[in-house]
Design an enzyme around this catalytic site. Sequence first.
Site, mmCIF file in Angstrom:
data_model
loop_
_atom_site.group_PDB
_atom_site.id
_atom_site.type_symbol
_atom_site.label_atom_id
_atom_site.label_comp_id
_atom_site.label_asym_id
_atom_site.label_seq_id
_atom_site.Cartn_x
_atom_site.Cartn_y
_atom_site.Cartn_z
ATOM 1 N N CYS A 98 0.972 -1.206 -0.082
ATOM 2 C CA CYS A 98 -0.015 -0.185 0.070
ATOM 3 C C CYS A 98 0.812 1.148 -0.034
ATOM 4 O O CYS A 98 1.497 1.553 1.121
ATOM 5 C CB CYS A 98 -0.828 0.190 1.310
ATOM 6 S SG CYS A 98 -1.920 1.705 1.433
ATOM 7 N N CYS A 101 -0.722 4.062 2.566
ATOM 8 C CA CYS A 101 -0.714 4.020 4.201
ATOM 9 C C CYS A 101 -0.234 2.534 4.437
ATOM 10 O O CYS A 101 0.998 2.051 4.220
ATOM 11 C CB CYS A 101 -1.901 4.462 4.484
ATOM 12 S SG CYS A 101 -3.272 3.942 3.713
ATOM 13 N N SER A 102 -1.580 1.790 4.864
ATOM 14 C CA SER A 102 -1.290 0.350 5.266
ATOM 15 C C SER A 102 -2.286 -0.679 4.997
ATOM 16 O O SER A 102 -2.663 -1.516 5.490
ATOM 17 C CB SER A 102 -0.918 0.341 6.639
ATOM 18 O OG SER A 102 -2.183 0.962 7.239
ATOM 19 N N CYS A 103 -2.928 -0.407 3.787
ATOM 20 C CA CYS A 103 -4.245 -1.050 3.189
ATOM 21 C C CYS A 103 -3.625 -2.374 3.280
ATOM 22 O O CYS A 103 -2.915 -2.916 2.416
ATOM 23 C CB CYS A 103 -4.815 -0.697 2.187
ATOM 24 S SG CYS A 103 -5.426 1.084 2.370
#
Length: 192
Positions: A98, A101-103
């Site tokens: 991602c 961010c941190s998907c």
Amino acid sequence: MSIVETDGPELLAALRKLLAAKNIVSDEDIAARRQSTDNASPGQGAKMVARAWTDPAYKALMLEDGTKAAEAMNIPMVGMPPLGVLENTGDVHNLIVCTLCSCYPRAVLGYPPFWYKSAAYRARAVRDPRGLLGEFRTTLPDDVQIHVVDSTADYRWMVLPKRPEGTEGWSVEQLAAIVREGDMVGVTVPSV
Ligand code: FE
């Protein structure tokens, strides 16, 4: 002291009541989401992978609709972004990141590993995927193409790794036991 600290439980209860009254989110929805978060772990994904390795119809479903394939394994996906599954083959290796961010497919794999959220991983996966894989001690033949795939808030990806040689005749349980978290992100490959 913040409002949340002083009035946390009361505020939360009032908010939940309001959301339920307006038919936005019910207590059942919240309970289901809680359950899915609590139960999610790389072991769930490993079971999906092992089944796909041994059951061609399941593999076809998984590649067509990851959400349905997860639900077929009793993984609750209600309210979760759609899940896509990408197959690693002898020609193509998928690496998930991602960049924003941190998907991460949390409903299936649980919380992402710490490095997944790091700026270094997110940048290097795009700039130098082969070098990054080397840091995970993953060496791919030069003719294998690396596809870097961006997970987003709207669509989450996981990798169906290539079944390693030497696992012929293994049970689904034995196969699931060799599939690690990183294999389903594409930073590592399963080995025996
Ligand atoms: Fe993200």
